[in-house]
Design a protein around this motif. Structure first.
Motif, mmCIF file in Angstrom:
data_model
loop_
_atom_site.group_PDB
_atom_site.id
_atom_site.type_symbol
_atom_site.label_atom_id
_atom_site.label_comp_id
_atom_site.label_asym_id
_atom_site.label_seq_id
_atom_site.Cartn_x
_atom_site.Cartn_y
_atom_site.Cartn_z
ATOM 1 N N PHE A 20 0.632 -1.454 -0.054
ATOM 2 C CA PHE A 20 0.150 0.043 -0.306
ATOM 3 C C PHE A 20 1.078 1.405 -0.391
ATOM 4 O O PHE A 20 0.715 2.207 -0.122
ATOM 5 N N ARG A 62 -13.348 11.415 10.785
ATOM 6 C CA ARG A 62 -12.617 10.029 11.655
ATOM 7 C C ARG A 62 -14.371 8.858 10.919
ATOM 8 O O ARG A 62 -14.267 8.330 10.795
ATOM 9 N N GLN A 63 -15.365 8.997 11.965
ATOM 10 C CA GLN A 63 -16.142 8.813 11.097
ATOM 11 C C GLN A 63 -17.238 8.312 10.054
ATOM 12 O O GLN A 63 -17.851 9.863 9.976
ATOM 13 N N MET A 64 -16.736 8.262 9.019
ATOM 14 C CA MET A 64 -16.697 8.012 7.910
ATOM 15 C C MET A 64 -17.695 7.482 6.815
ATOM 16 O O MET A 64 -17.884 6.164 6.847
ATOM 17 N N VAL A 84 -2.713 7.250 0.045
ATOM 18 C CA VAL A 84 -3.073 7.611 1.485
ATOM 19 C C VAL A 84 -2.420 7.225 2.982
ATOM 20 O O VAL A 84 -2.203 5.726 1.932
ATOM 21 N N MET B 96 -8.144 -5.343 11.558
ATOM 22 C CA MET B 96 -6.376 -5.085 12.245
ATOM 23 C C MET B 96 -6.108 -4.224 10.694
ATOM 24 O O MET B 96 -6.281 -4.529 9.388
ATOM 25 N N PRO B 97 -5.697 -2.444 10.552
ATOM 26 C CA PRO B 97 -5.034 -2.000 9.909
ATOM 27 C C PRO B 97 -3.880 -2.279 9.175
ATOM 28 O O PRO B 97 -2.563 -3.053 10.334
ATOM 29 N N MET B 101 -1.175 2.401 9.274
ATOM 30 C CA MET B 101 -2.070 2.601 8.695
ATOM 31 C C MET B 101 -1.697 3.336 7.124
ATOM 32 O O MET B 101 -2.288 4.673 6.561
ATOM 33 N N TYR B 103 -2.149 2.780 3.022
ATOM 34 C CA TYR B 103 -3.795 2.305 1.988
ATOM 35 C C TYR B 103 -3.307 2.655 0.749
ATOM 36 O O TYR B 103 -2.681 4.031 0.321
ATOM 37 N N LEU B 108 -9.317 1.216 -0.592
ATOM 38 C CA LEU B 108 -10.151 1.380 0.136
ATOM 39 C C LEU B 108 -11.472 1.862 -0.569
ATOM 40 O O LEU B 108 -13.033 1.686 0.059
ATOM 41 N N LEU B 122 -20.844 3.230 7.111
ATOM 42 C CA LEU B 122 -20.114 4.598 8.037
ATOM 43 C C LEU B 122 -18.931 3.383 8.690
ATOM 44 O O LEU B 122 -19.155 1.981 9.530
ATOM 45 N N ILE B 123 -17.755 4.028 8.043
ATOM 46 C CA ILE B 123 -16.169 3.785 8.163
ATOM 47 C C ILE B 123 -15.571 4.404 9.603
ATOM 48 O O ILE B 123 -14.821 5.958 8.694
ATOM 49 N N ALA B 124 -14.914 4.216 10.536
ATOM 50 C CA ALA B 124 -13.900 4.630 11.263
ATOM 51 C C ALA B 124 -12.401 4.275 11.177
ATOM 52 O O ALA B 124 -12.300 3.300 11.046
ATOM 53 N N PHE B 125 -11.456 5.356 10.831
ATOM 54 C CA PHE B 125 -10.242 5.724 10.034
ATOM 55 C C PHE B 125 -9.466 6.368 11.619
ATOM 56 O O PHE B 125 -9.476 7.591 11.211
ATOM 57 N N HIS B 126 -9.399 5.307 12.559
ATOM 58 C CA HIS B 126 -9.396 4.490 13.208
ATOM 59 C C HIS B 126 -9.799 4.247 14.720
ATOM 60 O O HIS B 126 -9.523 5.825 15.040
ATOM 61 N N GLY B 127 -10.321 3.689 15.622
ATOM 62 C CA GLY B 127 -10.768 3.300 16.146
ATOM 63 C C GLY B 127 -9.910 3.395 17.345
ATOM 64 O O GLY B 127 -8.081 3.669 16.764
ATOM 65 N N GLN B 128 -9.732 3.805 18.555
ATOM 66 C CA GLN B 128 -8.388 4.348 19.708
ATOM 67 C C GLN B 128 -7.841 2.891 19.889
ATOM 68 O O GLN B 128 -6.491 2.925 20.410
ATOM 69 N N MET B 133 -12.948 0.643 12.157
ATOM 70 C CA MET B 133 -14.246 0.381 12.364
ATOM 71 C C MET B 133 -14.883 0.192 11.620
ATOM 72 O O MET B 133 -15.651 1.223 11.155
ATOM 73 N N GLN B 135 -19.069 -0.045 11.174
ATOM 74 C CA GLN B 135 -20.063 0.769 12.260
ATOM 75 C C GLN B 135 -20.948 0.224 12.172
ATOM 76 O O GLN B 135 -21.062 1.012 10.413
#
Lengths: 358, 432
Positions: A20, A62-64, A84, B96-97, B101, B103, B108, B122-128, B133, B135
């Motif tokens: 990547f 973040r939540q995209m 990216v 797991m990324p 991270m 890409y 994607l 809905l996708i979160a880049f990234h969780g804590q 995620m 979601q």
């Protein structure tokens, strides 16, 4: 019709990132010489062999939704060679191999509503948790509180005008998934859990819940003829540790779950050792949809730091220099008895010296 | 076309302002999916009542015991039926990324297509913890989504009492401070423990994090049970061209205030170029024709500050490797703990070196599995049993780099002192 055979998972684990990487990152892997920042939001890395790569950093929500991700992909394909990466603070970075690609990329990102910044001495995107959108124990929302605050800090994200970088986090319960930060906003419950005794026996593994309490305030009890748990409310510190293993012990309260502000956490080893953050305010209302009281307090702290911090001083370094009395004076926050540590190891947080500031 | 959206006056407020809005994103998805219409309905309710309405449960994929975070709505009407029936289930897949991270847009886009088909979109880049995620998914679709994500070359991360998804910094891919190959170490370690990730059976969670230098961009000391932080043993390297460039731009005031005065151990000084010390631990570099920086590397604690300020002009040494700290965690239950040093330095250059790192991780996890109490993190276990017992069990030698200072109280039985001194001396002689 026969059912399709069950597919077995391929336990492939963490994928190789080589596939990547931007070609220049792959080519110069482990061979970088230095970097500088030609403008806020842009990192310029130079490899030992002379290759140069520009990384343009932009804020995201973040939540995209997939449409947003695809839009970012379109931008990457058109202006940034299709590669990216994301930072730990959910910023996206576009790597480009020619300096003349930087300006059009920035323009496009900003036109599409993605602020370019978050580098160097800026206030970067707030690391945050799930909140009401997805968590099973949240005292507040995360994405919304962050959105509201980043709206207020938008210009500081795009500039590099703070004494040093500012990392922030928010957390929807005292577990603090948001993590250590220069400024953190964390739910602080103020009342013991409200127990639904009808449900405890069926839902909770009672000994495990008793063991979970940091102050041994929970004990088994029979209530209304049913096995349940009771809380010694004089001992209870309202931390909410019992709630995840025992949902009938509801800790969240629309009125009494408040927000606290913490400062001076530092992850890096640069200059001083890493530090934990310290609570400096509590009792702020959980006030959706935009939490204005929290924004006000945070901005007061940031304003004082920006005015008074010297170059390279992180929040923790600044407070080390000016001392806590002046921190409270400058920020207008009130130092109360609740901020004097009485947990285990607290004595190291007391002033055992005649070093005083007046 | 989806059903009509519920009124969301509170959430609408979060469409205002310049920062990208997740609400706007959710509404776009809601234009196509009844599912997201009802997610917005429930979220708006939370904003009104200030309460959360998701509860956990048990949902997974075939063969794994973790990696999916189940969510069922608790927002029910008088008859016990979900108020927002299309969003009664809202599970998350933790994926797991790749290390750092990174890409490409192709992967994607494929993730987006999969998640549009089977999930909320809905996708979160990234969780804590570092997971991608995904979601919002129904129980029925979890397996379908996973199968496609898995086919794409990605795997589920950890949840519950398991080894968790890991993170590593951008590292060698694009950072001159990188002191080891973070990505290779990351994959060597994590892909050894896939069984402990996918089938949770530890006392509690166990996290690894990989930072390429002491700037610790992954916050590993504060967040990881085992932190792998890049460092070096020899002298700081220099590049005179870049040091002179810094000085030409910044001058003496900045050099003194921002570099010299901020060194935590006063290891760096300004000297007249003809008075610079020489010796095996000395680094020196001219910043103009008459003056030089001089660093006594024996006094340097590898904090990174001067290297951060004069990036490239000053740089980590050549004898690179990693420091291992164990026991970092956040509040529950005994309070915050940072990781502490258990291995001051180990090389991480060859596959053999990485194998040693994996072995150390294996030993620590085995000891943790055997000895930690239920819901006790590594740091809490070490706090309970003492660091010396932990080091003993792992066969690690004590080292003054493991403490801030020696003990300040006499409450220890020392009748084994002479034997211990003899043993350490003998061992040192053997090595020498």
């Amino acid at each position: 019709m026969a059912q399709a055979p069950m597919r077995r998972a391929i336990e492939s684990g963490v994928p190789d990132n080589q596939q990547f990487l931007h070609p220049l990152l792959k080519k110069n892997y482990g061979n970088w010489r230095y970097h500088d920042r030609p403008r806020p939001g842009v990192l310029h890395h130079v490899a030992r062999g002379g290759d140069e790569v520009w990384s343009v950093r932009a804020g995201t929500q973040r939540q995209m939704d997939v449409h947003t991700v695809r839009k970012l992909c379109d931008i990457a394909d058109q202006y940034a060679e299709g590669h990216v990466r994301f930072t730990i603070r959910s910023n996206i970075e576009f790597m480009v191999s020619r300096s003349e690609m930087v300006a059009p990329l920035i323009e496009r990102l900003e036109t599409e509503g993605f602020p370019v910044g978050g580098t160097g001495n800026s206030i970067s995107m707030i690391a945050h948790t799930q909140g009401w959108l997805h968590c099973d124990i949240p005292g507040t929302d995360a994405s919304g509180a962050v959105k509201a605050l980043m709206d207020e800090l938008y210009e500081e994200f795009k500039r590099e005008e703070m004494p040093n970088r500012v990392h922030m986090s928010t957390s929807c319960c005292e577990i603090n998934c948001g993590g250590q930060a220069d400024i953190a906003i964390i739910v602080q419950h103020t009342k013991p859990p409200k127990i639904n005794h009808d449900l405890v026996a069926n839902v909770c593994e009672r000994p495990a819940v008793v063991a979970r309490c940091p102050v041994a305030a929970i004990r088994p009890a029979v209530v209304n003829g049913k096995p349940s748990l009771e809380v010694d409310e004089k001992k209870c510190i309202c931390c909410g540790a019992c709630y995840p293993p025992c949902p009938p012990m509801q800790i969240n309260d629309p009125e009494h779950s408040k927000l606290a502000i913490w400062v001076g956490g530092k992850n890096s080893n640069a200059r001083g050792k890493p530090t934990f953050m310290k609570m400096v305010a509590s009792g702020l209302p959980n006030n959706p949809p935009r939490w204005p009281e929290v924004s006000d307090a945070v901005k007061r702290i940031l304003h004082a730091y920006k005015e008074d911090g010297r170059p390279w001083e992180r929040m923790a370094d600044w407070i080390d220099r000016i001392g806590w009395p002046r921190f409270f004076e400058k920020t207008g926050l009130t130092f109360t008895k609740y901020l004097i540590d009485d947990w285990r190891g607290a004595r190291v947080n007391l002033n055992a010296s005649a070093h005083l500031r007046f | 076309m989806a059903k009509q959206q519920h009124p969301t006056p509170m959430l609408d407020e979060l469409e205002k302002g310049p920062w990208p809005s997740f609400v706007t994103g959710l509404k776009r998805l809601a234009a196509e999916k009844d599912y997201v219409v009802d997610v917005l309905g429930q979220l708006e309710t939370s904003y009104k009542t200030r309460k959360g309405y998701w509860k956990g449960g048990t949902v997974g994929v075939i063969g794994y015991g973790g990696g999916v975070i189940p969510r069922f709505t608790e927002l029910k009407d008088a008859e016990g039926k979900p108020v927002f029936k299309d969003a009664a289930e809202f599970h998350t897949l933790r994926v797991m990324p790749p290390p750092g991270m990174h890409y490409n847009t192709d992967v994607l886009r494929k993730m987006c297509d999969i998640w549009e088909r089977h999930g909320s979109g809905l996708i979160a880049f990234h969780g804590q913890s570092g997971d991608i995620m995904f979601q919002g998914c129904t129980t029925e679709n979890v397996q379908k989504a996973f199968d496609e994500i898995n086919q794409l070359g990605f795997d589920l991360g950890g949840a519950g009492p398991a080894v968790r998804t890991s993170m590593s910094c951008v590292g060698a891919a694009r950072c001159e401070q990188s002191c080891y190959d973070e990505a290779r170490a990351h994959r060597a370690v994590i892909n050894t423990f896939l069984d402990d990730i996918h089938r949770p059976s530890l006392p509690y969670k166990f996290k690894f994090k990989f930072s390429g230098c002491p700037n610790d961009c992954m916050n590993s000391i504060q967040r990881a049970d085992m932190a792998i932080i890049g460092t070096w043993r020899d002298n700081i390297q220099t590049d005179e061209t870049l040091v002179r460039k810094y000085y030409a731009k910044h001058g003496m005031t900045d050099l003194v205030n921002d570099v010299i005065a901020r060194c935590p151990t006063k290891a760096i000084r300004v000297r007249n170029a003809d008075e610079v010390a020489t010796g095996p631990s000395i680094t020196s570099v001219r910043f103009d024709d008459t003056q030089a920086l001089e660093i006594d590397n024996r006094d340097c604690v590898r904090c990174m500050h001067c290297i951060n300020v004069i990036t490239g002009g000053l740089a980590p040494g050549k004898d690179k490797g990693a420091t291992i700290l164990v026991g970092g965690k956040r509040t529950l239950k005994i309070g915050d703990l940072m990781g502490t040093v258990v291995v001051p330095f180990m090389k991480l250059e060859t596959d053999e070196d990485r194998e040693k790192l994996v072995e150390l991780g294996q030993k620590i996890i085995d000891f943790f599995a055997e000895n930690a109490l239920e819901h006790e993190r590594t740091g809490e276990m070490i706090e309970r049993i003492g660091l010396v017992n932990f080091l003993d069990a792992l066969g690690l030698d004590v080292d003054p780099n493991m403490v801030s200072c020696p003990r300040t109280n006499p409450y220890v039985r020392t009748d084994g002192w002479d034997e211990e001194v003899a043993r350490i001396k003998a061992k040192k002689q053997q090595v020498a």
